[in-house]
Enzyme design. Structure first.
Site, PDB file in Angstrom:
ATOM      1  N   GLU A 270      10.515  -3.525  -6.867  1.00  0.00           N
ATOM      2  CA  GLU A 270       9.053  -3.641  -6.660  1.00  0.00           C
ATOM      3  C   GLU A 270       9.078  -4.641  -5.669  1.00  0.00           C
ATOM      4  O   GLU A 270       8.116  -5.189  -4.796  1.00  0.00           O
ATOM      5  CB  GLU A 270       8.128  -3.704  -7.535  1.00  0.00           C
ATOM      6  CG  GLU A 270       8.177  -2.179  -8.268  1.00  0.00           C
ATOM      7  CD  GLU A 270       8.079  -0.892  -7.486  1.00  0.00           C
ATOM      8  OE1 GLU A 270       7.396  -1.027  -6.329  1.00  0.00           O
ATOM      9  OE2 GLU A 270       8.498   0.074  -7.837  1.00  0.00           O
ATOM     10  N   GLU A 299      11.263   1.357   1.888  1.00  0.00           N
ATOM     11  CA  GLU A 299      12.258   1.571   0.932  1.00  0.00           C
ATOM     12  C   GLU A 299      13.587   0.665   1.292  1.00  0.00           C
ATOM     13  O   GLU A 299      14.172   0.409   0.427  1.00  0.00           O
ATOM     14  CB  GLU A 299      12.645   3.162   0.869  1.00  0.00           C
ATOM     15  CG  GLU A 299      13.004   3.552  -0.467  1.00  0.00           C
ATOM     16  CD  GLU A 299      12.115   3.592  -1.485  1.00  0.00           C
ATOM     17  OE1 GLU A 299      10.967   3.082  -1.419  1.00  0.00           O
ATOM     18  OE2 GLU A 299      12.506   3.665  -2.854  1.00  0.00           O
TER      19      GLU A 299
END
Lengths: 507, 507
Positions: A270, A299
């Site tokens: 994250e 991503e």
């Protein structure tokens, strides 16, 4: 500049800023709901969120918006407006077209269907009963097929869905790179499963207190260059990063006191997303360009940090002693080498979100192949459990004992998100390609990790990726940085080199 | 019902609900800013807050709103609409009138002035330099005087300002009750200062860890009937309670590890505010009636719990042992009686927000007298430090050593809040009057506290005060419950009885 255009630009940017303000309020409420909003307030909060969201939707499809788009896309306007304004118009036009092409009543029915399907999916997953979910999934696929006709498509129908998450990426491209990936990963997974040199992992699962895990995670975030004056770390069941604006990008994580990896690698992952959002150029604040350019590029940032930094040997050479300080003895008799091998264990499994970095792409490829089949009328919804299980056996050598651990495991389809899954594997490929480019400029990559000096790596990403927000399309970023298009080779090389060592394979 | 009215009502309620949704989003952002929003996001957040606020302001003064008000205040409409709709229209009309009467450019200038004045006030307070703040305060007073002419007034000019915070309360009323209060409190303060029986307090200031204070505060909130499924307790520099909706009412507190009273009595105080907001009838959600009816009634709830519960002997008979469990020994050799006297120590001081419950009203009365003088041209801004210090000497026997500890201590005036202060003392009087009424129905009040069963007390307030939100005006609540108007007698009696005992006075 033409006065009329100048005036239209000014008003348009104000209009867009207001939409941005509503979205910022929505983001805060979203974050708040997940980090401890009192449960009795949730119903009313949902109404508020619904009202603000529909306001944003109305603004994005209003006659006012149509007029701005018309006035700011003339040849004269295009020659006079700044690049930021032009890209903003482009972004708004894309959304306008997409939303306007669907008849209002059909869209409304679809929203209701989505919300019903999500709650039925939950029940179906609990009961492991695909038949319960099937009629809803059929309707979702059917509706999306109809929408595809409204939206139109070039080449493969599925391209239009892919384009929502990964603009510019097509079936043609994916067939090639995913095909190559599958072809190379399947035998590697096989070789690993037959290797006698498997890492010892029992020591990973000892008690490691939440507070200490949090303290260690904060140290690592700091090392990554996460800016705590522009963010905070909270706890949630499902971890996420959220960019509210570049000065406020929050990270959450989840703690498992018997498996520190959940929090540590989750936070790093994250944190990678967060670095992206924190370092978008402040020029873009208040426009829809102020966020990551695509799911896949996002991503790529999280996976880069999770795997290429967080699961790198040099990184732990620096940080293993620190981890030991926070842990209560579980690593005291474990050599760094053994620790490194343990956190890089790979074995085929049923659940995508629990998969290791080697087998993960196979989970994604299976979903891609299924979605492509569904939208090209080659697979029917009723056959999904069977198709799913067959592919899992073929690619991963495992067979789901039930649908909860098979075709029902992911939430995405219940919300009508088709075309989303490929981004997960694309992110991985982008990351490997970007790393290859990065090494040309920063050849002492491992040394930097070993000395805890991650800053030059973060700076490189800011310069090449973060700052642009949506000013560049994903493939534009890739080719600008690497000089080539998508190429599975780099990821394959990385996986072969790494796992060859971890499992001492003769490749 | 007349179809046109029915339709107008439906649209009006939708319109108002949307304003409510924006206000809910604003509340969440307000709370978030104070409980840990990253500082680099604050600037952009302020812009978002500004944009949403101005949207609400526009809606409250729009032509659409004017039309709703016109259509829903006809004789026919009044005879047909529900009470909730009628009160909602009334509330909207009041705000519409107030905002519309000020010319737009004057209002805009005023908003700018307020924001400048607040930052100058901060600087002036830091430097203890009234002259720095004076020109801004003069302008604020001047502008408000001009606004008073636009708004109009009945009787005293200051009445219109009072009415904003405490509808129905006038100078005539306040002169009477504040006069009486002052007349009775000043000699009591004097008697106390001369009493040889002063409580021992040194043991209050020992180290009490933040975590333990928090745990104890949570126990007390629970005992008060604060609903944790509809709220949460966080830490902030300046404590507050915020009702976002009745299912989400949050409390914050501040911890001083060398004085547990800050957190404990602060939490009880804010908890009292929160009980009010949590127990407003759910029928009122989505209307502007869904909040406390006035500043004063709100303060009656917080002060009731802080003083009549939290500083009550029976309450500590129940909770002193519990407090000892959480503390680290500081009370081990302190008898309950001595503890009780210590937490009820009274002595004149300079700073309002640090004052004890006996001297507190005098601080408020001083401000009331000054504001009344300013708006009736009897006091000039330039003379304020002198006037202020003189009154402090006269009422409290203390003289501020500088303006930071005198006339510059409160933020209110810098934001243009004139007429606000009286609510603090009114709340106190309301609380004493309500308690008197409550005792008639719940004569075993002290027994309930002693057994930790506060629920019947909370229920009584919900039945008589909380549930109505803004459906009843403050004085309507008071007379409905007590059968009489504002009366200082009950507060005076309470203070004489309590402090007579604590200081063993011969009164």
């Amino acid at each position: 500049m033409n006065e009329a255009i100048k005036q239209a630009e000014k008003e348009f940017l104000e209009y867009v800023k207001k939409m941005g303000a509503y979205n910022e309020a929505l983001s805060i409420m979203f974050w708040d709901l997940r980090t401890g909003a009192p449960k009795q307030g949730v119903e009313q909060r949902s109404e508020v969120i619904g009202m603000l969201s529909s306001e944003v939707f109305k603004m994005s499809t209003s006659e006012e918006m149509a007029a701005y788009i018309a006035n700011l896309t003339t040849a004269e306007a295009k020659s006079e407006l700044s690049e930021i304004t032009l890209k903003t118009v482009e972004e708004c036009k894309k959304e306008y077209d997409r939303n306007k092409k669907i008849p209002a009543d059909e869209y409304k029915d679809y929203v209701i269907l989505q919300s019903k399907a999500e709650s039925i999916w939950e029940e179906a997953k609990d009961k492991s009963d695909f038949e319960l979910f099937r009629p809803y999934l059929e309707k979702l696929v059917e509706t999306n097929k109809r929408f595809l006709e409204y939206w139109g498509y070039e080449g493969n129908k599925y391209n239009t869905l892919l384009d929502m998450y990964e603009p510019g990426v097509t079936v043609e491209v994916l067939d090639k790179v995913f095909g190559e990936l599958r072809e190379k990963i399947v035998p590697l997974v096989q070789a690993i499963s037959e290797s006698p040199n498997k890492p010892e992992t029992a020591f990973l699962f000892e008690n490691f207190s939440k507070d200490k895990q949090r303290a260690f995670s904060l140290e690592i975030l700091k090392q990554m260059g996460y800016n705590f004056d522009a963010g905070r770390l909270d706890e949630t069941v499902h971890p996420f990063a959220i960019g509210i604006n570049p000065g406020d990008v929050r990270v959450t994580t989840n703690y498992d006191e018997n498996d520190f990896r959940t929090a540590v690698f989750g936070t790093i992952h994250e944190g990678g997303h967060a670095l992206y959002e924190q370092n978008i150029s402040s020029e873009l604040i208040g426009t829809p360009l102020c966020s990551g350019t695509s799911m896949g590029i996002h991503e790529s940032q999280s996976l880069f940090f999770e795997n290429f930094v967080g699961r790198n040997y040099s990184f732990w050479k620096k940080n293993y002693a620190l981890l030991k300080e926070y842990a209560s003895g579980q690593f005291d008799h474990v050599a760094l080498e053994d620790f490194y091998r343990a956190i890089n264990e790979s074995k085929p499994s049923l659940i995508r979100i629990e998969a290791d970095e080697l087998t993960y792409p196979l989970h994604v490829i299976i979903r891609y192949e299924i979605e492509k089949g569904l939208f090209n009328d080659e697979i029917e919804v009723k056959d999904l459990p069977q198709v799913w299980n067959k592919k899992y056996e073929e690619y991963l050598g495992v067979i789901p004992p039930n649908d909860a651990k098979g075709v029902l495991q992911d939430v995405h389809w219940s919300g009508g998100s088709f075309g989303y899954f490929p981004s997960y594997a694309l992110g991985y490929m982008y990351a490997a390609q970007l790393k290859n480019a990065l090494l040309k400029e920063i050849p002492n990559y491992d040394e930097l990790l070993e000395s805890g000096n991650i800053d030059p790596i973060k700076e490189w990403f800011t310069k090449n990726v973060h700052q642009y927000g949506k000013m560049k399309k994903p493939l534009e970023i890739l080719t600008d940085v690497t000089g080539e298009g998508l190429n599975a080779k780099y990821l394959v090389e990385y996986l072969y080199e790494k796992y060859g060592k971890v499992y001492q394979l003769n490749l």
